[in-house]
Design an enzyme around this catalytic site. Sequence first.
Site, short mmCIF file in Angstrom:
data_model
loop_
_atom_site.label_atom_id
_atom_site.label_comp_id
_atom_site.label_asym_id
_atom_site.label_seq_id
_atom_site.Cartn_x
_atom_site.Cartn_y
_atom_site.Cartn_z
N ASP A 154 16.14 38.44 53.87
CA ASP A 154 16.69 39.77 54.07
C ASP A 154 15.54 40.79 54.04
O ASP A 154 14.66 40.73 53.19
CB ASP A 154 17.71 40.10 52.98
CG ASP A 154 18.57 41.32 53.35
OD1 ASP A 154 19.78 41.13 53.56
OD2 ASP A 154 18.02 42.44 53.44
N CYS A 199 21.50 38.08 66.76
CA CYS A 199 21.34 37.22 67.95
C CYS A 199 19.89 37.29 68.43
O CYS A 199 19.32 36.28 68.85
CB CYS A 199 22.29 37.65 69.06
SG CYS A 199 23.99 37.04 68.86
N CYS A 202 22.74 42.52 69.77
CA CYS A 202 22.99 42.14 68.38
C CYS A 202 21.67 41.75 67.73
O CYS A 202 20.99 40.83 68.20
CB CYS A 202 23.99 40.99 68.34
SG CYS A 202 24.15 40.24 66.70
N HIS A 229 27.19 33.67 68.14
CA HIS A 229 27.67 34.95 67.61
C HIS A 229 29.15 34.86 67.20
O HIS A 229 30.00 34.48 67.99
CB HIS A 229 27.51 36.08 68.64
CG HIS A 229 27.93 37.41 68.10
ND1 HIS A 229 27.04 38.31 67.55
CD2 HIS A 229 29.17 37.95 67.96
CE1 HIS A 229 27.71 39.36 67.11
NE2 HIS A 229 29.00 39.17 67.36
N ASN A 262 30.28 39.95 53.53
CA ASN A 262 30.83 41.30 53.55
C ASN A 262 31.64 41.48 54.83
O ASN A 262 31.23 41.03 55.90
CB ASN A 262 29.72 42.35 53.48
CG ASN A 262 29.06 42.40 52.12
OD1 ASN A 262 29.75 42.27 51.11
ND2 ASN A 262 27.76 42.56 52.07
N HIS A 314 25.09 35.94 52.63
CA HIS A 314 24.00 36.31 51.73
C HIS A 314 23.81 35.21 50.70
O HIS A 314 24.78 34.79 50.06
CB HIS A 314 24.33 37.61 50.99
CG HIS A 314 24.40 38.83 51.85
ND1 HIS A 314 23.36 39.72 51.97
CD2 HIS A 314 25.39 39.31 52.64
CE1 HIS A 314 23.70 40.72 52.78
NE2 HIS A 314 24.94 40.49 53.20
N HIS A 364 27.26 40.53 62.88
CA HIS A 364 27.07 39.11 63.22
C HIS A 364 27.22 38.37 61.90
O HIS A 364 26.48 38.66 60.94
CB HIS A 364 25.67 38.90 63.84
CG HIS A 364 25.35 37.47 64.22
ND1 HIS A 364 24.87 37.12 65.48
CD2 HIS A 364 25.40 36.32 63.51
CE1 HIS A 364 24.65 35.81 65.51
NE2 HIS A 364 24.96 35.31 64.32
N HIS A 411 27.10 36.65 58.59
CA HIS A 411 25.94 36.23 57.79
C HIS A 411 26.39 36.01 56.36
O HIS A 411 27.19 36.76 55.82
CB HIS A 411 24.81 37.26 57.85
CG HIS A 411 25.24 38.67 57.58
ND1 HIS A 411 25.83 39.46 58.54
CD2 HIS A 411 25.17 39.42 56.47
CE1 HIS A 411 26.11 40.63 58.01
NE2 HIS A 411 25.72 40.64 56.75
P1 AMP Z 1 25.71 43.38 55.31
O1 AMP Z 1 25.66 44.66 54.51
O2 AMP Z 1 26.49 42.30 54.66
O3 AMP Z 1 26.08 43.62 56.75
O4 AMP Z 1 24.21 42.85 55.29
C1 AMP Z 1 23.29 43.04 56.31
C2 AMP Z 1 21.95 42.70 55.75
O5 AMP Z 1 21.05 42.54 56.82
C3 AMP Z 1 21.37 43.79 54.84
O6 AMP Z 1 21.14 43.24 53.53
C4 AMP Z 1 20.06 44.18 55.55
O7 AMP Z 1 19.02 44.43 54.65
C5 AMP Z 1 19.80 42.96 56.41
N1 AMP Z 1 19.03 43.19 57.63
C6 AMP Z 1 19.24 44.14 58.57
N2 AMP Z 1 18.35 44.03 59.58
C7 AMP Z 1 17.57 42.96 59.26
C8 AMP Z 1 16.46 42.31 59.89
N3 AMP Z 1 15.98 42.74 61.06
N4 AMP Z 1 15.90 41.25 59.28
C9 AMP Z 1 16.37 40.82 58.08
N5 AMP Z 1 17.42 41.36 57.44
C10 AMP Z 1 18.01 42.42 58.01
ZN ZN Z 2 25.01 38.27 67.23
#
Ligand code: AMP
Ligand code: ZN
Length: 118
Positions: A30, A7, A4, A46, A89, A104, A100, A102
């Site tokens: 992000d 994680c 993940c 997680h 989301n 925003h 995982h 999150h």
């Molecule tokens: P979601 O579409 O709600 O799943 O959002 C996932 C978010 O994670 C997106 O806005 C991506 O730009 C962001 N994301 C993916 N990988 C990384 C990373 N390694 N570091 C920071 N943000 C990330």
């Molecule tokens: Zn995770």
Amino acid sequence: MSECIFCSIVAGEVPSEIVHSTETTVAFKDISPAAPLHVLVVPRRHIDDASQITPEDGPVLADMLVAARAVAEAAGVAAPERGYRLIFNIGPDAMNSVPHLHLHVLGGQPLKGHFALA
Ligand code: AMP
Ligand code: ZN
């Protein structure tokens, strides 16, 4: 290394721009920001997504909201005349891409519309 990505970020195995950290949460920028302020608040433990939350997860959810406020305060958008948007989301229709939990944290400019429909 964890499978993940978030994680792995929490474990420090993948680099990220961490802006806030507590015993239970980590907040980092992000990688593909949609607004001047775009930070993700994740629980260290997680959890797949917001649909998997149980009543027992109440404390960590509260910790995430408190962390989001701290992020907004540090970014200078927490004042009553400013503000910010918090988004979870869930699933493909919402374009959830990282499994995982999150939160925003979006802001830093007037955000268009109440909801992004496209
Ligand atoms: P979601 O579409 O709600 O799943 O959002 C996932 C978010 O994670 C997106 O806005 C991506 O730009 C962001 N994301 C993916 N990988 C990384 C990373 N390694 N570091 C920071 N943000 C990330
Ligand atoms: Zn995770």
